[in-house]
Write an enzyme that holds these catalytic residues in place. Structure first.
Site, PDB file in Angstrom:
ATOM      1  N   LYS A   1       3.640 -35.655  45.985  1.00  0.00           N
ATOM      2  CA  LYS A   1       3.595 -36.322  47.293  1.00  0.00           C
ATOM      3  C   LYS A   1       2.276 -37.079  47.401  1.00  0.00           C
ATOM      4  CE  LYS A   1       5.025 -34.974  51.952  1.00  0.00           C
ATOM      5  NZ  LYS A   1       5.024 -33.831  52.867  1.00  0.00           N
TER       6      LYS A   1
HETATM    7  O1  G3P Z   1       7.249 -33.801  57.150  1.00  0.00           O
HETATM    8  C1  G3P Z   1       6.000 -34.086  57.698  1.00  0.00           C
HETATM    9  C2  G3P Z   1       5.646 -33.052  58.694  1.00  0.00           C
HETATM   10  O2  G3P Z   1       5.168 -31.898  58.089  1.00  0.00           O
HETATM   11  C3  G3P Z   1       4.764 -33.539  59.770  1.00  0.00           C
HETATM   12  O3  G3P Z   1       5.300 -33.030  60.921  1.00  0.00           O
HETATM   13  O4  G3P Z   1       5.325 -32.277  63.225  1.00  0.00           O
HETATM   14  O5  G3P Z   1       3.148 -32.375  61.941  1.00  0.00           O
HETATM   15  O6  G3P Z   1       4.281 -34.468  62.667  1.00  0.00           O
HETATM   16  P1  G3P Z   1       4.465 -33.039  62.267  1.00  0.00           P
END
Ligand code: G3P
EC number: 2.2.1.2
Length: 217
Positions: free
Chosen positions: A83
């Site tokens: 990633k």
């Molecule tokens: O897939 C990306 C994720 O881990 C980020 O999610 O909720 O931190 O924006 P969030």
């Protein structure tokens, strides 16, 4: 639509995996922190559990160092997807690592132009962050729609991996638009089973059944 689980919590992944709900896993440095585990150790455990791609994120910011970290992460298991953040250096690393035959997930995508560049650099997956755009009052789903149109216009094979999913509605909308994959926290995937009318209907059936005085077993 494929389901990836966005977590480094092995027990949560195992529970969903047993139900056939896991086509892959995504992790990031914040999720590794949350797990409290060593990145290599926990990632290996996840890779042993799940057949599909498991994203492990580099933390270097210069292309050469990203490539070196990506190669090291890829040694953990065959199903590792490296990633990389969507920066110019990340795109350089993407090109090199995909040329070597490694799977790459380009993350932190917030625009259709970024997604176009990732496809041209050979990314296996592009991760547009829906929830974080919604946080800014920008419609994250419009981005998924735009990328779908652009990739379909030119036949790019990069898979659209809808990320930063926060709600069950995000899951439905991503599926309607035609995202190839959605990655969501385990709780969101489990919540998809819930409906108030299901609960209400079941309560009525059970109450009527009780009145019959019968037993099935
Ligand atoms: O897939 C990306 C994720 O881990 C980020 O999610 O909720 O931190 O924006 P969030």
């Amino acid at each position: 639509m494929k389901f990836f689980v966005d977590t480094a919590d092995v027990a949560a992944i195992a529970e969903l995996n047993d139900l056939g709900m896991v086509d892959g896993v995504t992790t990031n440095p914040s999720l590794i922190l949350k797990s409290g585990r060593d990145i290599t150790e926990v990632t290996k455990e996840i890779c042993d559990l799940v057949d599909g791609p498991v994203s492990a994120e580099v933390v270097a910011t210069q292309a050469d160092a990203m490539i070196a970290e990506g190669r090291k992460l890829a040694e953990i298991a065959e199903n590792i997807t490296v990633k990389l953040p969507l920066t110019w250096d990340g795109l350089k690393a993407c090109k090199t690592l995909t040329d070597e035959g490694k799977m790459v997930n380009v993350t932190l995508c917030f625009s259709a132009n970024q997604a176009l560049l990732a496809a041209k650099a050979g990314a296996s997956f592009i991760s547009p962050f829906i929830g974080r755009l919604d946080d800014l009052n920008v419609d994250g789903m419009e981005l998924i729609e735009d990328i779908r149109t652009i990739y379909d216009n030119y036949g790019y094979e990069t898979e659209i991996l809808a990320a930063s999913i926060r709600t069950v509605n995000h899951m439905k909308e991503a599926a309607l638009i035609g995202a190839d994959v959605a990655t969501a926290p385990p709780g969101v995937i489990k919540q998809m089973a819930n409906h108030v009318l299901t609960d209400k209907g079941l309560a009525a059936f059970l109450s009527d059944w009780e009145k019959t005085g019968q037993k099935i077993l």
